[in-house]
Design a protein around this motif. Structure first.
Motif, short mmCIF file in Angstrom:
data_model
loop_
_atom_site.label_atom_id
_atom_site.label_comp_id
_atom_site.label_asym_id
_atom_site.label_seq_id
_atom_site.Cartn_x
_atom_site.Cartn_y
_atom_site.Cartn_z
N TYR A 96 42.26 27.93 29.55
CA TYR A 96 41.88 29.18 30.18
C TYR A 96 40.91 28.90 31.32
CZ TYR A 96 37.47 29.05 27.46
OH TYR A 96 36.27 28.70 26.91
N ALA A 97 41.07 29.68 32.36
CA ALA A 97 40.22 29.60 33.55
C ALA A 97 39.27 30.79 33.54
CB ALA A 97 41.06 29.61 34.81
N VAL A 98 38.03 30.56 33.96
CA VAL A 98 37.01 31.60 33.95
C VAL A 98 36.67 32.00 35.38
CG1 VAL A 98 34.67 32.22 33.23
CG2 VAL A 98 36.05 30.68 31.80
N LEU A 99 36.75 33.30 35.65
CA LEU A 99 36.35 33.86 36.93
C LEU A 99 35.54 35.12 36.69
CD1 LEU A 99 39.51 33.62 39.24
CD2 LEU A 99 37.38 32.34 39.49
N SER A 100 34.60 35.39 37.58
CA SER A 100 33.91 36.67 37.55
C SER A 100 34.83 37.75 38.12
CB SER A 100 32.62 36.61 38.38
OG SER A 100 32.93 36.47 39.76
N GLU A 101 34.53 39.01 37.82
CA GLU A 101 35.33 40.10 38.38
C GLU A 101 35.32 40.07 39.91
OE1 GLU A 101 35.62 43.88 35.51
OE2 GLU A 101 33.55 43.47 36.14
N ALA A 102 34.16 39.78 40.48
CA ALA A 102 34.06 39.75 41.94
C ALA A 102 34.89 38.63 42.53
CB ALA A 102 32.60 39.62 42.37
N ASP A 103 34.80 37.42 41.94
CA ASP A 103 35.58 36.30 42.46
C ASP A 103 37.07 36.51 42.26
OD1 ASP A 103 33.48 34.88 43.49
OD2 ASP A 103 33.33 33.45 41.84
N PHE A 104 37.44 37.09 41.13
CA PHE A 104 38.86 37.33 40.87
C PHE A 104 39.46 38.23 41.94
CE2 PHE A 104 42.26 39.59 38.35
CZ PHE A 104 43.14 38.52 38.36
N ARG A 105 38.76 39.31 42.24
CA ARG A 105 39.28 40.22 43.28
C ARG A 105 39.35 39.51 44.63
NH1 ARG A 105 39.72 45.79 43.63
NH2 ARG A 105 39.92 46.57 45.77
N SER A 106 38.32 38.77 44.97
CA SER A 106 38.30 38.07 46.26
C SER A 106 39.42 37.05 46.37
CB SER A 106 36.94 37.39 46.45
OG SER A 106 36.92 36.61 47.62
N LEU A 107 39.67 36.30 45.29
CA LEU A 107 40.66 35.22 45.31
C LEU A 107 42.08 35.73 45.20
CD1 LEU A 107 38.73 32.58 43.20
CD2 LEU A 107 39.24 32.47 45.65
N CYS A 108 42.26 37.02 44.92
CA CYS A 108 43.59 37.62 44.95
C CYS A 108 43.94 38.15 46.34
CB CYS A 108 43.69 38.77 43.94
SG CYS A 108 43.94 38.25 42.23
N GLY A 109 42.98 38.15 47.24
CA GLY A 109 43.17 38.78 48.54
C GLY A 109 43.49 37.80 49.65
N PRO A 110 43.82 38.30 50.84
CA PRO A 110 44.28 37.47 51.95
C PRO A 110 43.22 36.58 52.57
CG PRO A 110 44.03 39.74 52.66
CD PRO A 110 43.84 39.73 51.18
N ASP A 111 41.94 36.84 52.29
CA ASP A 111 40.88 36.02 52.86
C ASP A 111 40.51 34.83 51.97
OD1 ASP A 111 40.66 37.66 55.10
OD2 ASP A 111 39.27 39.02 54.09
N ALA A 112 41.17 34.69 50.83
CA ALA A 112 40.90 33.56 49.94
C ALA A 112 41.19 32.25 50.66
CB ALA A 112 41.75 33.67 48.68
N SER A 113 40.37 31.24 50.38
CA SER A 113 40.52 29.95 51.06
C SER A 113 41.58 29.07 50.41
CB SER A 113 39.18 29.21 51.08
OG SER A 113 38.73 28.97 49.75
N THR A 114 42.07 29.44 49.24
CA THR A 114 43.16 28.71 48.58
C THR A 114 44.15 29.71 48.00
OG1 THR A 114 42.23 28.64 46.33
CG2 THR A 114 41.50 26.93 47.88
N VAL A 115 45.34 29.21 47.65
CA VAL A 115 46.39 30.06 47.10
C VAL A 115 46.32 30.16 45.58
CG1 VAL A 115 47.89 29.33 48.99
CG2 VAL A 115 48.12 28.24 46.75
N SER A 116 45.44 29.40 44.94
CA SER A 116 45.57 29.13 43.51
C SER A 116 45.59 30.38 42.65
CB SER A 116 44.46 28.19 43.04
OG SER A 116 43.19 28.76 43.24
N VAL A 117 44.82 31.42 43.01
CA VAL A 117 44.79 32.62 42.18
C VAL A 117 45.86 33.62 42.61
CG1 VAL A 117 43.37 34.57 41.43
CG2 VAL A 117 42.36 32.30 41.62
N TRP A 118 45.92 33.94 43.89
CA TRP A 118 46.90 34.97 44.28
C TRP A 118 48.34 34.50 44.12
CZ3 TRP A 118 50.04 33.69 48.30
CH2 TRP A 118 49.55 32.92 49.37
N ALA A 119 48.59 33.20 44.23
CA ALA A 119 49.96 32.71 44.02
C ALA A 119 50.40 32.93 42.58
CB ALA A 119 50.04 31.23 44.37
#
Length: 285
Positions: A96-119
Motif C-alpha cells: 500500500y502507498a500512503v498519500l495525504s488528501e492534498a497530495d493525492f488530489r494534486s498528483l491526480c491533476g495535470p500539473d503533477a510532475s510524474t504520471v505515477s498517480v494519475w496514470a
C-alpha cells in the motif's frame, strides 16, 4: 457533482470480494484517525484473483504528521510521495502507498510532475473503506481529475475508434516510468473494460493541453529518476522489497532473476546493480 464525478463515484462504490473490504478496514485501523480512505486498484481488481498475488492499495490520510507522528517517515512521505509498505491480513498479501488528501488530489491533476498517480487512477478503482462521507466525496473528486488529465495530455489524432486515444495515453504513461510489463499491457488495460472508457471519454471535454512534447519529456525524465528514488526509499520501509521487485519483473517480463544474499543485505545497491542488466535485456523500460 459533475457527470464525470458521478460516473467515477459509481465505479468506486461497485462491490468487491469481502476479503478486500476486510483487509482495507484492517489497514485503515493501523493509522487510526489519520485514515481517510482506502482505494483498491490494479491487476487484482481487474482479474478478481487474490490468492497468491499481491493486492494494491492506496491509503489516503489527513496529513503525514497525523499518520506517523514525529517520524522520518512523515518527512520522507512529504518530500518523495508516496511511502510504500507491505501488509498481510488473513492469508492475503498487499502493498500500500500512503498519500495525504492534498497530495493525492494534486498528483491526480495535470500539473503533477510524474504520471505515477494519475496514470493508475485513470483506470477503474474501488473505494473499499472511508472514514466518512466527506472523505468519500474528496476521493471521488480527486480521482475524477485523473482520466481528464490523461486525455488532456494525450495528443489528439484522427482516431476511428475513441478507445485508441486511451490506449495511446496509457502507452505514454508506461514509457514515463521504469516498468517491467510487456509492450501490450497498456492496450490490455483498455480492452479489459472498453465500455467504461467509452462512457468516460464521452463525458470528458476534448481539451488538449499545450506544449505536450515538452511536458512528456519532463514526465519521462522525472518518472525514471523518481522510480529509482522510490525504490531506494522502499528498501527502508518494505521488508523483502528487492524480492518483490524480482518477482514482479519475472512475472511480467518472463525473466528468471534470482536475488543473491548480499543483494538482500544491501537492497539499494542490489537493485541498482540489477538495473543495467535489466535495461540491456529489455526486461524493464
Amino acid at each position: 457533482m459533475t457527470p464525470v464525478q458521478d460516473l467515477i463515484a459509481a465505479g468506486l462504490s461497485a462491490p468487491v470480494d469481502p476479503r478486500v473490504t476486510a483487509m482495507a478496514a484492517a489497514l485503515a485501523a493501523q493509522y487510526g484517525a489519520a485514515s481517510r480512505t482506502v482505494l483498491f486498484y490494479g491487476s487484482c481488481l481487474r482479474t478478481a484473483e487474490l490468492d497468491g498475488l499481491m493486492l494494491d492499495f492506496y491509503l489516503i490520510v489527513s496529513d503525514y504528521g497525523a499518520a506517523y507522528g514525529k517520524s522520518w517517515l512523515a518527512t520522507a512521505n512529504r518530500l518523495v510521495p508516496p511511502n510504500v509498505f507491505p501488509f498481510e491480513y488473513k492469508g492475503l498479501v498487499a502493498k500500500y502507498a500512503v498519500l495525504s488528501e492534498a497530495d493525492f488530489r494534486s498528483l491526480c491533476g495535470p500539473d503533477a510532475s510524474t504520471v505515477s498517480v494519475w496514470a493508475r487512477f485513470a483506470q477503474p478503482s474501488r473505494l473499499v473503506w472511508a472514514a466518512d462521507h466527506a472523505a468519500r466525496s474528496h476521493a471521488a473528486e480527486a480521482i475524477a481529475l485523473a482520466p481528464t488529465t490523461l486525455l488532456a495530455l494525450t495528443p489528439a489524432q484522427a482516431d476511428s475508434d475513441p478507445l485508441d486515444r486511451w490506449r495511446r495515453g496509457f502507452t505514454l504513461t508506461y514509457g514515463a516510468e521504469l516498468r517491467a510489463e510487456r509492450g501490450g499491457r497498456p492496450e490490455s488495460i483498455v480492452d479489459f473494460d472498453p465500455e467504461h472508457y467509452r462512457r468516460l471519454g464521452a463525458l470528458i471535454p476534448d481539451a488538449q493541453a499545450p506544449g505536450l512534447d515538452r511536458k512528456w519529456r519532463a514526465l519521462r525524465r522525472n518518472g525514471k529518476w523518481l522510480t529509482l528514488v522510490r525504490l531506494a526509499k522502499a528498501s527502508l520501509t518494505f521488508a523483502g522489497g528487492i524480492d518483490y521487485l524480482a518477482w514482479k519483473i519475472n512475472r511480467h517480463a518472463g525473466t528468471q532473476i534470482a536475488i543473491r544474499p548480499w543483494q538482500r543485505r544491501f537492497p539499494i545497491l542490489g537493485a541498482l546493480t540489477l538495473l543495467p542488466r535489466l535495461l540491456a535485456r529489455g526486461a524493464v523500460r
